[in-house]
Motif scaffolding. Structure first.
Motif, PDB file in Angstrom:
ATOM      1  N   UNK A  60       0.828  -1.207   0.000  1.00  0.00           N
ATOM      2  CA  UNK A  60       0.000   0.000   0.000  1.00  0.00           C
ATOM      3  C   UNK A  60       0.865   1.260   0.000  1.00  0.00           C
ATOM      4  N   UNK A  61       1.967   1.233   0.759  1.00  0.00           N
ATOM      5  CA  UNK A  61       2.839   2.406   0.791  1.00  0.00           C
ATOM      6  C   UNK A  61       3.435   2.681  -0.581  1.00  0.00           C
ATOM      7  N   UNK A  77       3.288   6.155  -5.329  1.00  0.00           N
ATOM      8  CA  UNK A  77       3.090   6.217  -6.778  1.00  0.00           C
ATOM      9  C   UNK A  77       1.974   7.203  -7.121  1.00  0.00           C
ATOM     10  N   UNK A  78       0.858   7.106  -6.403  1.00  0.00           N
ATOM     11  CA  UNK A  78      -0.260   8.018  -6.639  1.00  0.00           C
ATOM     12  C   UNK A  78       0.139   9.472  -6.364  1.00  0.00           C
ATOM     13  N   UNK A  79       0.807   9.677  -5.249  1.00  0.00           N
ATOM     14  CA  UNK A  79       1.202  11.036  -4.864  1.00  0.00           C
ATOM     15  C   UNK A  79       2.210  11.627  -5.839  1.00  0.00           C
ATOM     16  N   UNK A  80       3.075  10.796  -6.385  1.00  0.00           N
ATOM     17  CA  UNK A  80       4.076  11.296  -7.341  1.00  0.00           C
ATOM     18  C   UNK A  80       3.429  11.789  -8.626  1.00  0.00           C
ATOM     19  N   UNK A  81       2.217  11.319  -8.896  1.00  0.00           N
ATOM     20  CA  UNK A  81       1.480  11.757 -10.083  1.00  0.00           C
ATOM     21  C   UNK A  81       0.428  12.819  -9.733  1.00  0.00           C
ATOM     22  N   UNK A  82       0.481  13.340  -8.526  1.00  0.00           N
ATOM     23  CA  UNK A  82      -0.403  14.438  -8.147  1.00  0.00           C
ATOM     24  C   UNK A  82      -1.848  14.050  -7.927  1.00  0.00           C
ATOM     25  N   UNK A  83      -2.120  12.787  -7.675  1.00  0.00           N
ATOM     26  CA  UNK A  83      -3.492  12.374  -7.434  1.00  0.00           C
ATOM     27  C   UNK A  83      -3.956  12.835  -6.043  1.00  0.00           C
ATOM     28  N   UNK A  84      -5.272  13.023  -5.918  1.00  0.00           N
ATOM     29  CA  UNK A  84      -5.850  13.392  -4.632  1.00  0.00           C
ATOM     30  C   UNK A  84      -5.893  12.151  -3.736  1.00  0.00           C
ATOM     31  N   UNK A  85      -5.041  12.121  -2.732  1.00  0.00           N
ATOM     32  CA  UNK A  85      -4.944  10.962  -1.850  1.00  0.00           C
ATOM     33  C   UNK A  85      -5.273  11.403  -0.429  1.00  0.00           C
ATOM     34  N   UNK A  86      -6.223  10.725   0.190  1.00  0.00           N
ATOM     35  CA  UNK A  86      -6.609  11.031   1.564  1.00  0.00           C
ATOM     36  C   UNK A  86      -6.124   9.902   2.468  1.00  0.00           C
ATOM     37  N   UNK A  87      -5.521  10.292   3.592  1.00  0.00           N
ATOM     38  CA  UNK A  87      -4.804   9.352   4.463  1.00  0.00           C
ATOM     39  C   UNK A  87      -3.734   8.629   3.649  1.00  0.00           C
ATOM     40  N   UNK A  88      -2.841   9.439   3.088  1.00  0.00           N
ATOM     41  CA  UNK A  88      -1.818   8.941   2.184  1.00  0.00           C
ATOM     42  C   UNK A  88      -0.589   8.382   2.874  1.00  0.00           C
ATOM     43  N   UNK A  89       0.567   8.555   2.253  1.00  0.00           N
ATOM     44  CA  UNK A  89       1.783   7.874   2.705  1.00  0.00           C
ATOM     45  C   UNK A  89       2.203   8.295   4.114  1.00  0.00           C
ATOM     46  N   UNK A  90       2.054   9.559   4.467  1.00  0.00           N
ATOM     47  CA  UNK A  90       2.423   9.993   5.820  1.00  0.00           C
ATOM     48  C   UNK A  90       1.475   9.401   6.853  1.00  0.00           C
ATOM     49  N   UNK A  91       0.195   9.358   6.545  1.00  0.00           N
ATOM     50  CA  UNK A  91      -0.766   8.755   7.468  1.00  0.00           C
ATOM     51  C   UNK A  91      -0.447   7.290   7.694  1.00  0.00           C
TER      52      UNK A  91
END
Length: 319
Positions: free
Chosen positions: A69-70, A75-89
């Protein structure tokens, strides 16, 4: 049009959300990441992404689901996608030591905690607490993994060197000072969209016992999914709850890019607040919510729906 993607590894904890999404006729797709692959050279689909990955995945034979999942979240964040509770969470979900460091950085008080690797080191860590009662717990936990209360070093030694000892999945055992609540309860504050939703009072008078909910078999009472025992509700939403700690929690969530969470604290005899857990894969107690007419998953679905509408609107406007 885009849709909502839910990243998780436990359908029993996610079905309550998907039902709410269906009630609102919101398009969604589940990404069940117990195992799989991610092609890092490809471009992710359009949409918004919400992670409900759990620190306790390994207890369901999904040992490397959080690691997968990480990779997906980054990968999602590197493409600028809207991610909620993302890698830092997820990073904080997988490490209570990381939680305490992040909370302390914002002046939020936590119980004194020592992280130990090795059985001898666990004993040594407890010895430094100078004879006080203490709790052991797993650093990468969820479901109350490894939670044990001890009133003596001798009792800890019997446990650690005995057959009942639970080895943490990441090797790190936390030894934490025991904060005794004079009224035997803890408080869990729920947040959606980074904003306070409600606080629930959790009765701990019966000590570290199994949660009675079928979907949440744990070793203590701090799971927010439960039923009533002996006609006394363990979970009661505190109507009109206010406390300055809420503003600090909202700042903490904003700083760490967390949108949905349950944060737990306990008060000692002097009324001092000690924050000891941040759950970014939060669940809700149906009975407690029904008594006051507030529903966490309904609010999460509304939040995701609003974010999806904003994304679709901005995409149409741009095109």
């Amino acid at each position: 049009m885009s849709k909502i993607y839910i990243i998780h590894e436990n359908s029993e904890w996610t079905v309550h959300l998907t039902k709410r999404l269906e009630e609102r006729n919101l398009p969604y797709e589940e990404w069940f990441l117990d195992e799989g692959t991610v092609d890092l050279s490809t471009v992710p689909p359009d949409g918004i992404f919400y992670s409900r990955m759990s620190a306790s995945a390994h207890t369901r034979d999904h040992r490397y689901a959080p690691e997968l999942a990480q990779a997906v979240l980054l990968w999602l964040e590197s493409h600028g996608r809207k991610v909620f509770n993302g890698s830092r969470a997820l990073q904080l979900e997988l490490s209570k030591a990381a939680q305490y460091a992040a909370l302390s950085a914002l002046g939020i008080r936590t119980p004194r905690t020592l992280a130990a690797v090795g059985k001898d080191q666990i004993i040594e860590a407890a010895s430094s607490l100078e004879g006080r009662s203490f709790i052991t717990k797993h650093n990468r936990a969820g479901k109350g993994l490894g939670v044990q209360l001890f009133h003596s070093l001798e009792a800890l030694q019997t446990y650690v060197y005995g057959p009942a000892f639970e080895e943490p999945v990441d090797g790190i055992t936390l030894v934490q000072e025991y904060i005794k609540s004079p009224e035997n309860y803890i408080t869990r504050c729920e947040f959606v969209g980074g904003k306070f939703l409600y606080a629930v009072r959790v009765d701990t008078s019966e000590g570290f016992e199994l949660c009675p909910a079928d979907a949440c078999q744990i070793g203590d009472l701090f799971c927010p999914v439960g039923e009533e025992v002996y006609n006394k509700p363990k979970f009661q939403i505190i109507e009109g709850f206010t406390n300055p700690i809420i503003q600090k929690y909202e700042q903490f969530l904003s700083t760490n890019h967390i949108q949905v969470a349950g944060i737990e604290f306990i008060q000692n005899e002097d009324g001092d607040i000690f924050t000891y857990d941040v759950n970014t894969n939060t669940n809700y107690n149906t009975d407690a919510e029904a008594r006051v007419g507030i529903y966490g998953m309904m609010e999460v679905a509304a939040f995701l729906g609003n974010r999806l509408e904003e994304l679709n609107t901005s995409t149409v406007s741009y095109s």
